[in-house]
Design a protein around this motif. Structure first.
Motif, PDB file in Angstrom:
ATOM      1  N   THR A  55      -4.571 -14.257   8.478  1.00  0.00           N
ATOM      2  CA  THR A  55      -3.674 -15.018   7.609  1.00  0.00           C
ATOM      3  C   THR A  55      -4.465 -16.079   6.862  1.00  0.00           C
ATOM      4  O   THR A  55      -5.584 -16.437   7.258  1.00  0.00           O
ATOM      5  CB  THR A  55      -2.557 -15.705   8.424  1.00  0.00           C
ATOM      6  OG1 THR A  55      -3.156 -16.590   9.389  1.00  0.00           O
ATOM      7  CG2 THR A  55      -1.675 -14.692   9.121  1.00  0.00           C
ATOM      8  N   ASN A  56      -3.882 -16.560   5.775  1.00  0.00           N
ATOM      9  CA  ASN A  56      -4.480 -17.625   4.982  1.00  0.00           C
ATOM     10  C   ASN A  56      -5.885 -17.254   4.490  1.00  0.00           C
ATOM     11  O   ASN A  56      -6.793 -18.076   4.456  1.00  0.00           O
ATOM     12  CB  ASN A  56      -4.540 -18.925   5.788  1.00  0.00           C
ATOM     13  CG  ASN A  56      -4.666 -20.155   4.889  1.00  0.00           C
ATOM     14  OD1 ASN A  56      -4.096 -20.207   3.802  1.00  0.00           O
ATOM     15  ND2 ASN A  56      -5.420 -21.140   5.341  1.00  0.00           N
ATOM     16  N   TRP A 116       2.061 -12.406 -10.230  1.00  0.00           N
ATOM     17  CA  TRP A 116       2.769 -11.862  -9.068  1.00  0.00           C
ATOM     18  C   TRP A 116       1.992 -12.162  -7.789  1.00  0.00           C
ATOM     19  O   TRP A 116       2.573 -12.573  -6.773  1.00  0.00           O
ATOM     20  CB  TRP A 116       2.964 -10.355  -9.217  1.00  0.00           C
ATOM     21  CG  TRP A 116       3.781  -9.784  -8.085  1.00  0.00           C
ATOM     22  CD1 TRP A 116       5.131  -9.575  -8.059  1.00  0.00           C
ATOM     23  CD2 TRP A 116       3.289  -9.379  -6.787  1.00  0.00           C
ATOM     24  NE1 TRP A 116       5.514  -9.080  -6.831  1.00  0.00           N
ATOM     25  CE2 TRP A 116       4.406  -8.952  -6.031  1.00  0.00           C
ATOM     26  CE3 TRP A 116       2.029  -9.348  -6.200  1.00  0.00           C
ATOM     27  CZ2 TRP A 116       4.288  -8.497  -4.722  1.00  0.00           C
ATOM     28  CZ3 TRP A 116       1.904  -8.902  -4.893  1.00  0.00           C
ATOM     29  CH2 TRP A 116       3.029  -8.478  -4.170  1.00  0.00           C
ATOM     30  N   LYS A 119       2.330 -15.731  -6.691  1.00  0.00           N
ATOM     31  CA  LYS A 119       3.658 -16.045  -6.172  1.00  0.00           C
ATOM     32  C   LYS A 119       3.928 -15.409  -4.816  1.00  0.00           C
ATOM     33  O   LYS A 119       4.624 -15.999  -3.973  1.00  0.00           O
ATOM     34  CB  LYS A 119       4.715 -15.596  -7.182  1.00  0.00           C
ATOM     35  CG  LYS A 119       6.144 -15.940  -6.768  1.00  0.00           C
ATOM     36  CD  LYS A 119       7.141 -15.547  -7.852  1.00  0.00           C
ATOM     37  CE  LYS A 119       8.563 -15.912  -7.436  1.00  0.00           C
ATOM     38  NZ  LYS A 119       9.545 -15.536  -8.498  1.00  0.00           N
ATOM     39  N   HIS A 120       3.370 -14.217  -4.572  1.00  0.00           N
ATOM     40  CA  HIS A 120       3.805 -13.429  -3.414  1.00  0.00           C
ATOM     41  C   HIS A 120       2.737 -13.190  -2.346  1.00  0.00           C
ATOM     42  O   HIS A 120       3.077 -12.712  -1.253  1.00  0.00           O
ATOM     43  CB  HIS A 120       4.327 -12.068  -3.892  1.00  0.00           C
ATOM     44  CG  HIS A 120       5.579 -12.162  -4.707  1.00  0.00           C
ATOM     45  ND1 HIS A 120       6.815 -12.381  -4.135  1.00  0.00           N
ATOM     46  CD2 HIS A 120       5.775 -12.069  -6.051  1.00  0.00           C
ATOM     47  CE1 HIS A 120       7.736 -12.419  -5.096  1.00  0.00           C
ATOM     48  NE2 HIS A 120       7.136 -12.232  -6.263  1.00  0.00           N
ATOM     49  N   ALA A 122       1.121 -14.932  -0.265  1.00  0.00           N
ATOM     50  CA  ALA A 122       1.280 -15.598   1.028  1.00  0.00           C
ATOM     51  C   ALA A 122       2.142 -14.759   1.976  1.00  0.00           C
ATOM     52  O   ALA A 122       1.968 -14.822   3.202  1.00  0.00           O
ATOM     53  CB  ALA A 122       1.882 -16.986   0.847  1.00  0.00           C
ATOM     54  N   GLU A 123       3.053 -13.961   1.412  1.00  0.00           N
ATOM     55  CA  GLU A 123       3.896 -13.097   2.247  1.00  0.00           C
ATOM     56  C   GLU A 123       3.078 -12.006   2.937  1.00  0.00           C
ATOM     57  O   GLU A 123       3.534 -11.399   3.914  1.00  0.00           O
ATOM     58  CB  GLU A 123       4.974 -12.440   1.374  1.00  0.00           C
ATOM     59  CG  GLU A 123       5.871 -13.433   0.635  1.00  0.00           C
ATOM     60  CD  GLU A 123       6.653 -12.777  -0.492  1.00  0.00           C
ATOM     61  OE1 GLU A 123       6.815 -11.531  -0.457  1.00  0.00           O
ATOM     62  OE2 GLU A 123       7.074 -13.497  -1.420  1.00  0.00           O
ATOM     63  N   TYR A 124       1.866 -11.764   2.440  1.00  0.00           N
ATOM     64  CA  TYR A 124       1.006 -10.712   2.974  1.00  0.00           C
ATOM     65  C   TYR A 124      -0.250 -11.283   3.647  1.00  0.00           C
ATOM     66  O   TYR A 124      -1.184 -10.534   3.940  1.00  0.00           O
ATOM     67  CB  TYR A 124       0.602  -9.760   1.850  1.00  0.00           C
ATOM     68  CG  TYR A 124       1.770  -9.033   1.228  1.00  0.00           C
ATOM     69  CD1 TYR A 124       2.187  -7.796   1.708  1.00  0.00           C
ATOM     70  CD2 TYR A 124       2.466  -9.583   0.154  1.00  0.00           C
ATOM     71  CE1 TYR A 124       3.251  -7.116   1.136  1.00  0.00           C
ATOM     72  CE2 TYR A 124       3.544  -8.921  -0.422  1.00  0.00           C
ATOM     73  CZ  TYR A 124       3.928  -7.693   0.072  1.00  0.00           C
ATOM     74  OH  TYR A 124       4.998  -7.020  -0.505  1.00  0.00           O
ATOM     75  N   ASP A 127      -4.033 -16.547   0.793  1.00  0.00           N
ATOM     76  CA  ASP A 127      -3.924 -17.951   0.410  1.00  0.00           C
ATOM     77  C   ASP A 127      -3.762 -18.038  -1.104  1.00  0.00           C
ATOM     78  O   ASP A 127      -4.716 -17.770  -1.843  1.00  0.00           O
ATOM     79  CB  ASP A 127      -5.176 -18.699   0.857  1.00  0.00           C
ATOM     80  CG  ASP A 127      -5.114 -20.199   0.572  1.00  0.00           C
ATOM     81  OD1 ASP A 127      -4.202 -20.641  -0.148  1.00  0.00           O
ATOM     82  OD2 ASP A 127      -5.996 -20.919   1.070  1.00  0.00           O
TER      83      ASP A 127
END
Length: 287
Positions: A55-56, A116, A119-120, A122-124, A127
């Motif tokens: 993550t991140n 896109w 905006k998106h 972080a959902e995946y 960062d």
């Protein structure tokens, strides 16, 4: 002199990223990056290659070459796999091609896909503060234009500051010069020479340009090699503070990109080192 020093310094420093990058990769295919459209051949979609269990992580958005008339993300899985295995969330993007669209349709799609991702992602696990853009040939031209002419990202309420770094690989930067619009299919940029100039990254330079690593092959055509060297100098003259120029030895215009997934490939290593260095630098400043 500044460019010459950066050029020599980078050649003297071995790239460090390599075959040790073995992170497992998750793939998410055919994500629409534009609402309310359904372009033929999935040209409004992108694929995500994600380092599993992370993550991140920093993010790379990649655009293929093909003279703005050919190419598809499905042939670019090796790019997504290589950089996701190195720990980066990687978006491999489709965009519309000529003759379906003329400039600025290609770069408008590139800007929409970048927006896109911001905006998106972080959902995946990505960062959104660390989104880098890379591309090869015509795709490198697109990322250079995104990173110099702010109007394309501004249409999505973003600025050049939202691009953490740029790596154009064997790009062109002056559309009006030999080798580009005068010698190519006029359906790409039209015939208005003022449009050619406005479509050129080299005519939109300022101190606001994000960090840029300019890569090209020693086997690129002479006109293209010259444009890359001149672009690095022009960026520095315009006040850009973080510009590096590297020639990749033993590569043609095609193999500088097609060999990215091979063990020890220098193009991949340079990109990975650039992303890691600029991600670490910004995170240190934020602490």
């Amino acid at each position: 002199m500044k460019i010459a020093l950066a050029f020599l310094g980078l050649l003297a420093i071995p790239a460090t990223a390599g075959a040790a990058d073995k992170t497992s990769v998750k793939i998410v295919k055919d994500i629409p990056y534009l609402a309310g459209v359904n372009y033929a051949a999935n040209k409004d979609k992108l694929d995500l290659y994600l380092p599993e269990g992370r993550t991140n992580v920093p993010v790379i958005v990649s655009y293929y070459g093909g003279a703005l008339t050919a190419g598809d993300k499905n042939a670019q899985a090796f790019i997504g796999q290589r950089f996701a295995a190195a720990g980066f969330a990687t978006a491999v993007v489709n965009y519309r091609l000529t003759p379906e669209v003329q400039h600025p349709g290609h770069v408008q799609d590139a800007a929409a896909s970048f927006a896109w991702v911001k905006k998106h992602i972080a959902e995946y696990g990505g960062d959104p503060r660390q989104v880098f853009v890379i591309g090869h040939s015509a795709g490198a031209y697109l990322v250079a234009l995104l990173a110099t002419d702010e109007g394309y990202v501004a249409a999505h309420k973003l600025s050049l500051k939202d691009i953490r770094g740029v790596v154009p690989v064997s790009a062109f930067y002056w559309v009006e010069k030999t080798g580009v619009a005068p010698d190519r299919d006029k359906r790409v940029w039209g015939t208005d020479q003022q449009v050619w100039i406005d479509a050129s990254p080299a005519h939109h330079l300022s101190a606001a340009v994000p960090p840029m690593l300019v890569l090209y092959a020693d086997g690129d055509d002479e006109w293209r090699r010259q444009q890359n060297v001149e672009m690095a100098k022009a960026l520095t003259s315009a006040g850009a503070r973080d510009v590096s120029l590297v020639v990749i030895p033993g590569r043609t215009h095609g193999t500088i990109w097609s060999k990215v997934a091979e063990d020890g490939d220098e193009t991949a290593a340079r990109i990975i080192d650039f992303v890691r260095a600029h991600t670490n630098a910004q995170r240190s400043q934020q602490q």
